[in-house]
Design a protein around this motif. Structure first.
Motif, short mmCIF file in Angstrom:
data_model
loop_
_atom_site.label_atom_id
_atom_site.label_comp_id
_atom_site.label_asym_id
_atom_site.label_seq_id
_atom_site.Cartn_x
_atom_site.Cartn_y
_atom_site.Cartn_z
N ASN A 37 0.81 -1.21 0.00
CA ASN A 37 0.00 0.00 0.00
C ASN A 37 0.85 1.27 0.00
O ASN A 37 0.32 2.37 -0.16
CB ASN A 37 -0.93 0.02 1.22
N PRO A 39 2.66 4.07 -1.50
CA PRO A 39 2.63 4.60 -2.88
C PRO A 39 3.99 4.60 -3.56
O PRO A 39 4.06 4.62 -4.79
CB PRO A 39 2.07 6.02 -2.71
N TRP A 42 4.14 1.47 -5.60
CA TRP A 42 3.14 1.23 -6.63
C TRP A 42 3.81 0.95 -7.97
O TRP A 42 4.89 1.47 -8.27
CB TRP A 42 2.22 2.44 -6.78
N ARG A 46 -0.27 1.82 -11.85
CA ARG A 46 -1.09 2.29 -10.73
C ARG A 46 -0.84 3.78 -10.47
O ARG A 46 -1.77 4.55 -10.25
CB ARG A 46 -0.77 1.48 -9.49
N ARG A 47 0.43 4.17 -10.50
CA ARG A 47 0.77 5.58 -10.29
C ARG A 47 0.25 6.44 -11.43
O ARG A 47 -0.25 7.55 -11.21
CB ARG A 47 2.28 5.73 -10.15
#
Length: 521
Positions: A37, A39, A42, A46-47
């Motif tokens: 989770n 960031p 990621w 996803r980013r």
């Protein structure tokens, strides 16, 4: 005993970050955790989806907020009996950008960035619909206020979201990329405004057309943007306990007993329950936030930032430059439609190409050039990046804003060729976008423990003051003349910008003094 490693020699400066090693490698700070989770862990997809969702909302909100200035003439014909100036419909969203920042930033500390983002997409879509069906000036004005309130998330909470997703050395490029190119795309969209209104036969067509992409942002926020807030707890690393802050400052402890809050408890897995499906969707991928306790502490932090001279300086500078841009953008459309230019309503929309080019050039200045200059200065400073390394990025926008304001007034007063007017409008846009990126980087890197309140001060205060400036300066311009008023504003901007010289030399010492007096770690 714990030891801090912000740079070689255990430098104690708050905000200083050891960024470049002796062999020239740029460190990726903060260090990502093991959680998926986080960031910083990621995937690129996803980013990219998260940034695309944020960018789409920002483009649509900027178009809706700014588009009204292009058809004030039609609105004036419909609301001819009101006791207010019609340009209030175009300027009041700036005020609510400021009010919105004060609301959204503390709220995102309590419930997370994602729920606030979702709420703003709903408000923007609802306000766009209300404006489209409004039958009175006051209903339309209320909708405009709500549009500004929703759009306030872009220069405040979304900047914090980008900081959540990026390493320190990436932030100048990502923040500049986000703000510059959303401004470019919004101006391209604004160029279509006269065509939309002409095809629809009414100014209401503008709101109906942009209602669709506004509604689309709800689904993008819901399915494309996870929660970006992630609190990194102290971790065991190479026989030591490592605790780190968002600014990259790292403290190493020899055992868990030295850690201020002790060893963190294991993170409990998320449990899906049939009765809380909606809550799980809204708070998808939610990590621990600061909670409502952070909201109660927020007013005190906000007051500290307001009283902080280093933040107050960029607040005033941002207000002057952004206010100057608002003034020129609210003036040039009317000027070009009058003799000797006689632009048609459709041609006024095409004039938005100039601000788009200005925003694109701002990316080269505030993104690429700033990143290169910071790397150069940090390398000269034994690999330690100081927040003062961002101060040189203020030089160019201060100069271009001061010059363009004065020359814009002269061009209008002496009726120069229309190309000159568009050139100076583009320079004003370049200045406003560049200085916002520099301001956001400066306050979040110089005072990382107060990043949220600092963004609120420069955002809320800057846009609130720019509203007062743009709304109050026109009577002065009418009495003293446009040229004199704009030249005075340009000179004032230059004088405030010169404050950056002493900040560059004594800023680090003053930052440490402020932290020693006003923080408790």
């Amino acid at each position: 005993m714990p030891s801090e490693i912000p740079g070689p020699g255990n430098r104690p400066n708050q905000g200083s970050v050891y960024l470049i090693t002796s062999d020239g490698r740029t460190l990726s700070l903060p260090i990502p955790s093991d959680s998926l989770n986080d960031p910083l862990r990621w995937s690129l997809l996803r980013r990219s989806l998260a940034l695309a969702s944020m960018s789409m909302f920002t483009v649509v909100s900027l178009i809706i907020v700014q588009g009204t200035s292009l058809f004030l003439g039609q609105l004036g014909n419909e609301y001819s009996s009101i006791p207010f100036r019609i340009d209030m419909l175009s300027s009041i969203p700036c005020l609510f950008w400021g009010i919105g920042a004060v609301i959204w930033v503390p709220l995102c500390l309590a419930i997370g960035r994602r729920p606030v983002f979702l709420l703003c997409t709903l408000i923007l879509t609802g306000a766009c619909f209300v404006a489209a069906v409004s039958q009175s000036f006051y209903v339309h004005l209320t909708a405009r206020c709500m549009q500004g309130l929703a759009g306030a998330i872009s220069p405040s909470v979304m900047i914090l979201m980008i900081i959540d997703m990026t390493y320190i050395h990436q932030r100048p490029l990502y923040i500049a990329l986000f703000w510059c190119f959303t401004t470019v795309l919004s101006n391209i969209g604004l160029a279509l405004t006269p065509l939309i209104i002409s095809a629809g036969g009414s100014w209401r067509a503008f709101y109906w057309v942009w209602l669709v992409p506004s509604a689309l942002t709800i689904f993008l926020a819901l399915f494309g943007c996870p929660e970006t807030y992630f609190k990194r707890y102290p971790i065991s690393f190479d026989g030591h306990i490592l605790a780190q802050y968002e600014n990259g400052k790292t403290t190493i402890y020899t055992n868990w007993g030295e850690v201020p809050k002790g060893k963190p408890l294991p993170v409990e897995p998320t449990v899906w329950k049939a009765g809380s499906v909606a809550k799980n969707i809204i708070f998808w991928n939610r990590t621990t936030t600061e909670g409502w306790q952070a909201v109660s502490a927020f007013p005190k932090q906000l007051l500290i930032c307001v009283c902080n001279p280093l933040i107050l300086w960029v607040l005033i500078l941002n207000a002057l430059i952004f206010g100057g841009m608002v003034l020129t953008c609210s003036t040039y459309a009317e000027v070009l439609q009058e003799p000797p230019y006689n632009f048609s309503f459709q041609n006024i929309g095409l004039a938005k190409v100039s601000p788009a080019i200005g925003a694109m050039l701002a990316f080269l200045s505030s993104g690429i050039l700033t990143r290169q200059s910071i790397h150069f200065l940090a390398k000269r400073n034994r690999g330690v990046r100081e927040p003062e390394h961002y101060v040189p990025s203020f030089i160019l926008p201060v100069i271009t804003s001061s010059i363009s304001l004065g020359l814009f007034a002269m061009a209008v007063h002496r009726q120069w060729d229309w190309r000159w007017i568009l050139l100076f409008v583009g320079l004003d846009y370049f200045s406003a976008i560049s200085v916002f990126v520099s301001v956001a980087l400066w306050v979040t890197e110089a005072f990382p423990l107060w990043a949220g309140p600092a963004i609120v001060v420069v955002g809320a205060g800057g846009y609130g003051l720019s509203f007062a400036l743009s709304f109050g300066i026109m009577p002065r311009a009418n009495s003293e003349g446009l040229a004199k008023t704009y030249i005075e504003l340009g000179l004032l901007t230059l004088i405030v910008g010169l404050v950056g010289l002493p900040v560059n030399y004594w800023g680090a010492r003053f930052r440490n003094y402020i932290y020693s007096k006003w923080t408790q770690e």
